[in-house]
Design an enzyme around this catalytic site. Structure first.
Site, mmCIF file in Angstrom:
data_model
loop_
_atom_site.group_PDB
_atom_site.id
_atom_site.type_symbol
_atom_site.label_atom_id
_atom_site.label_comp_id
_atom_site.label_asym_id
_atom_site.label_seq_id
_atom_site.Cartn_x
_atom_site.Cartn_y
_atom_site.Cartn_z
ATOM 1 N N ASP A 149 0.877 -1.175 0.000
ATOM 2 C CA ASP A 149 0.000 0.000 0.000
ATOM 3 C C ASP A 149 0.915 1.227 0.000
ATOM 4 O OD1 ASP A 149 -1.652 2.161 0.663
ATOM 5 O OD2 ASP A 149 -2.992 0.935 1.883
ATOM 6 N N LYS A 190 -6.271 10.244 -1.349
ATOM 7 C CA LYS A 190 -5.301 11.008 -0.570
ATOM 8 C C LYS A 190 -4.429 11.879 -1.489
ATOM 9 C CE LYS A 190 -7.343 8.547 2.534
ATOM 10 N NZ LYS A 190 -6.814 7.299 3.060
HETATM 11 C C1 LIG Z 1 -7.368 5.995 3.145
HETATM 12 C C2 LIG Z 1 -6.505 4.822 3.010
HETATM 13 C C3 LIG Z 1 -6.979 3.616 2.465
HETATM 14 C C4 LIG Z 1 -8.427 3.434 2.071
HETATM 15 O O1 LIG Z 1 -8.773 4.235 0.984
HETATM 16 P P1 LIG Z 1 -10.270 4.799 0.754
HETATM 17 O O2 LIG Z 1 -10.092 5.620 -0.483
HETATM 18 O O3 LIG Z 1 -10.640 5.577 1.960
HETATM 19 O O4 LIG Z 1 -11.155 3.616 0.549
HETATM 20 C C5 LIG Z 1 -6.085 2.584 2.313
HETATM 21 N N1 LIG Z 1 -4.799 2.696 2.694
HETATM 22 C C6 LIG Z 1 -4.313 3.829 3.238
HETATM 23 C C7 LIG Z 1 -2.881 3.894 3.635
HETATM 24 C C8 LIG Z 1 -5.147 4.928 3.418
HETATM 25 O O5 LIG Z 1 -4.648 6.041 3.977
#
Ligand SMILES: *Cc1c(COP(=O)(O)O)cnc(C)c1O
Length: 377
Positions: free
Chosen positions: A170, A195
């Protein structure tokens, strides 16, 4: 070409049909098939859409992968990637992955028979110890949330390769501007596009990138089958946000570094967590695998009351969940991102009621520092 140039100049810089400088929003669910026997690239927008394709090829190129896939949210991307595994498979996950990822592993996928174990992945030995005969993948996130712990991506991905596992990373906090896991050996990169990639707190979106076409086909089968796709308007916002990723994130990162330094010497602050700070235990490792410390930091006040007072008094940081927008956001992990963890588990991970996570935005750093000082006074 350099990263900043690729953000602007790519195969979709001009619309093939009209020369438009912006990828058109193909708000069409279906496409006329004049010659049915010939087959064509687009027939139905769950299976493929030209606006979405522009975003998918952009993220694949930026991450250095063979194929990219866009989803309606980061969790849509992560759940769909986990959907390539089968009942009876086992996944090793870092214990401090995003709360939503932890939750679907622990609930939804558990019910469907996908096993997992969580470990502190910042020590590679813990990953090795978690290996079972049915392990198929490792799921990592570095820097981790909210304490910015660092995992050795090269070592973890090398171990995955050796053991025949897929390494999934991720990369939401870093984006491919600062860290490219596929170059370090990862097989799949996932993102919350909500983000830094989207960057304006106006769209929820997710992305996945596969190292190879073969892995890509497995993800595509879930994308097309599950259908957790984004609509073309959201994709348009993502494409628009992506163009300014470099200037936004570099500016926010400079501000984060200034905030971290300032807070680190503030008498009301107990500890600061930022991989760009001297004294962060993972700093050297982070610098060996990423080109910047990013725009997220956390800090602890001396008491729970002081943290709550800060959140009540701070004016320029929005007390909110999420991160990566143009506005500074102050979140409170105990009550927000990590509210779902049992208190003893939170305590063990160091996520205390005195912890505040900051995502630096594009305000002038001097203004933020003055505002933070006033809120901490
Ligand atoms: C926000 C986030 C997610 C999930 O993403 P969404 O767009 O809210 O579904 C996954 N991994 C990380 C590191 C995040 O900050």
């Amino acid at each position: 070409m350099q990263f900043g140039t690729i953000l602007i100049h790519n195969e979709h810089e001009f619309d093939a049909a009209t020369g438009a400088l912006v990828v058109p929003v193909y708000q069409s669910s279906t496409f006329a098939q004049r010659d049915i026997s010939a087959g064509q690239e687009f027939d139905y927008s769950r299976s493929g859409n030209p606006t979405r394709k522009a975003l998918e090829s952009a993220i694949a190129r930026l991450e250095g992968g063979a194929a990219g896939y866009a989803f309606g949210s980061g969790m849509g991307a992560i759940a769909s990637v986990l959907g390539i595994f089968s009942a009876g498979d086992h996944i090793i996950a870092a214990e401090d992955i995003y709360g939503g990822s932890y939750r679907i592993l622990n609930t939804f996928y558990k019910r469907w028979g996908l096993e997992h174990s969580a470990c502190d992945a910042s020590n590679i030995e813990n990953i090795k110890k978690a290996l079972r005969s049915n392990t198929k993948a490792i799921f990592l996130e570095t820097p981790s949330n909210p304490l910015l712990k660092i995992t050795d991506l090269r070592a973890a991905c090398a171990f995955a390769r050796e053991a025949g596992l897929l390494a999934i990373v991720d990369n939401t906090f870093m984006t491919p501007l600062l860290q490219r896991p596929i170059e370090l050996g990862a097989d799949i990169v996932v993102h919350s596009g909500t983000k830094f990639l989207g960057g304006h707190s106006d769209v929820v979106s997710g992305l996945a990138v596969a190292r190879s076409e073969e892995i890509g086909r497995r993800i595509y089968a879930v994308q097309n089958g599950f259908g957790a796709i984004p609509g073309p308007w959201d994709v348009f916002l993502m494409l628009r946000g992506l163009k300014t990723l470099k200037v936004r994130l570099e500016a926010a990162q400079q501000t984060a570094a200034k905030l971290a330094l300032h807070l680190n010497s503030h008498s009301a602050v107990e500890a600061v967590y930022y991989p760009g700070l001297n004294g962060h235990s993972g700093r050297e490792l982070h610098e060996s695998q990423a080109s910047g410390a990013g725009a997220v930091l956390s800090f602890k006040t001396k008491t729970e009351e002081a943290a709550l007072n800060f959140l009540r008094r701070v004016k320029l940081a929005a007390p909110a969940v999420s991160l990566g927008g143009v506005e500074t956001i102050a979140s409170y992990p105990v009550k927000m991102s990590h509210a779902g963890l049992p208190p003893h588990e939170r305590e063990r991970l160091g996520i205390t009621p005195a912890l505040i996570r900051i995502s630096a935005g594009l305000e002038a750093p001097e203004d933020l520092i003055a505002d933070f000082d006033a809120a901490l006074a």
